[in-house]
Write a protein that holds these residues in place. Structure first.
Motif, short mmCIF file in Angstrom:
data_model
loop_
_atom_site.label_atom_id
_atom_site.label_comp_id
_atom_site.label_asym_id
_atom_site.label_seq_id
_atom_site.Cartn_x
_atom_site.Cartn_y
_atom_site.Cartn_z
N GLN A 1 -44.91 -8.57 17.32
CA GLN A 1 -45.80 -7.54 17.88
C GLN A 1 -45.02 -6.61 18.79
N VAL A 2 -45.37 -5.36 18.72
CA VAL A 2 -44.76 -4.33 19.55
C VAL A 2 -45.86 -3.54 20.24
N GLN A 3 -45.67 -3.28 21.52
CA GLN A 3 -46.62 -2.45 22.26
C GLN A 3 -45.91 -1.16 22.68
N LEU A 4 -46.62 -0.06 22.51
CA LEU A 4 -46.08 1.26 22.84
C LEU A 4 -47.05 2.00 23.75
N VAL A 5 -46.52 2.55 24.83
CA VAL A 5 -47.35 3.28 25.78
C VAL A 5 -46.69 4.62 26.10
N GLU A 6 -47.40 5.71 25.74
CA GLU A 6 -46.88 7.05 25.99
C GLU A 6 -47.30 7.56 27.37
N SER A 7 -46.53 8.51 27.86
CA SER A 7 -46.87 9.23 29.09
C SER A 7 -46.16 10.57 29.08
N GLY A 8 -46.62 11.47 29.95
CA GLY A 8 -45.91 12.73 30.12
C GLY A 8 -46.59 13.95 29.54
N GLY A 9 -47.72 13.78 28.89
CA GLY A 9 -48.41 14.94 28.35
C GLY A 9 -49.04 15.78 29.45
N GLY A 10 -49.60 16.92 29.06
CA GLY A 10 -50.26 17.77 30.04
C GLY A 10 -50.44 19.18 29.54
N LEU A 11 -50.76 20.06 30.46
CA LEU A 11 -50.97 21.48 30.17
C LEU A 11 -49.74 22.26 30.61
N VAL A 12 -49.25 23.10 29.73
CA VAL A 12 -48.06 23.90 30.04
C VAL A 12 -48.23 25.28 29.43
N GLN A 13 -47.63 26.27 30.06
CA GLN A 13 -47.70 27.64 29.54
C GLN A 13 -46.72 27.82 28.40
N PRO A 14 -46.99 28.76 27.51
CA PRO A 14 -46.02 29.06 26.44
C PRO A 14 -44.64 29.36 27.01
N GLY A 15 -43.62 28.79 26.36
CA GLY A 15 -42.26 28.94 26.84
C GLY A 15 -41.83 27.84 27.80
N SER A 25 -42.46 -2.52 24.38
CA SER A 25 -42.34 -3.90 24.83
C SER A 25 -42.70 -4.83 23.67
N GLY A 26 -42.41 -6.10 23.86
CA GLY A 26 -42.68 -7.06 22.79
C GLY A 26 -41.43 -7.28 21.96
N PHE A 29 -36.62 -5.83 19.36
CA PHE A 29 -35.42 -6.05 18.57
C PHE A 29 -35.69 -5.81 17.08
N SER A 30 -36.95 -5.90 16.69
CA SER A 30 -37.32 -5.76 15.28
C SER A 30 -37.57 -4.32 14.85
N ILE A 31 -37.51 -3.39 15.81
CA ILE A 31 -37.78 -1.98 15.50
C ILE A 31 -36.54 -1.36 14.86
N ASN A 32 -36.69 -0.74 13.70
CA ASN A 32 -35.55 -0.07 13.10
C ASN A 32 -35.64 1.44 13.12
N VAL A 33 -36.84 1.98 13.31
CA VAL A 33 -37.02 3.42 13.45
C VAL A 33 -38.11 3.67 14.49
N MET A 34 -37.87 4.62 15.36
CA MET A 34 -38.91 5.07 16.29
C MET A 34 -39.08 6.56 16.14
N THR A 76 -35.58 0.55 25.16
CA THR A 76 -36.94 0.19 25.53
C THR A 76 -37.81 1.40 25.80
N THR A 77 -37.17 2.57 25.92
CA THR A 77 -37.93 3.78 26.18
C THR A 77 -37.46 4.90 25.25
N LEU A 78 -38.42 5.53 24.63
CA LEU A 78 -38.19 6.67 23.74
C LEU A 78 -38.65 7.93 24.45
#
Length: 119
Positions: A1-15, A25-26, A29-34, A76-78
């Protein structure tokens, strides 16, 4: 099992710029592509960028030269560094991890993070 948690989104102006992060986490070692996918309202989910366990990267044409995918040394972080953002980049961005264990392929997804590009 693999757990993935995103962060960092939001509102931004063009450019503008944003940097997304995905903590894995989890059984990492078994992940071959992210990768990072996105889904805009009324559209199908699409691949934005991916990185293999060997560090090979690939981008969809729409983001080449503007987005950069990377990961930390511990794998561990993408990250997805997004520069020169455009309104058409507005979407929910999802982190994805692909594993192959004993010949069985699995896809793992994060919960998604909203990116809105608007003035």
């Amino acid at each position: 099992q693999v757990q993935l948690v995103e962060s960092g989104g939001g509102l931004v102006q063009p450019g503008g710029s944003l940097k997304l992060s995905c903590a894995a986490s989890g059984s990492i070692f078994s992940i071959n592509v992210m990768g990072w996918y996105r889904q805009a309202p009324g559209k199908e989910r699409e691949l934005v960028a991916k990185i293999t366990s060997l560090g090979e990267v690939d981008y969809t044409d729409a983001v080449k030269g503007r987005f950069t995918i990377s990961r930390d040394k511990a794998k561990t972080t993408l990250y997805l560094q997004m520069d020169s953002l455009r309104p058409e980049d507005t979407a929910v961005y999802y982190c994805n991890g692909k594993t192959v264990i004993a010949g069985v392929r699995e896809d793992y997804w994060g919960q998604g993070t909203q990116v809105t590009v608007s003035s």
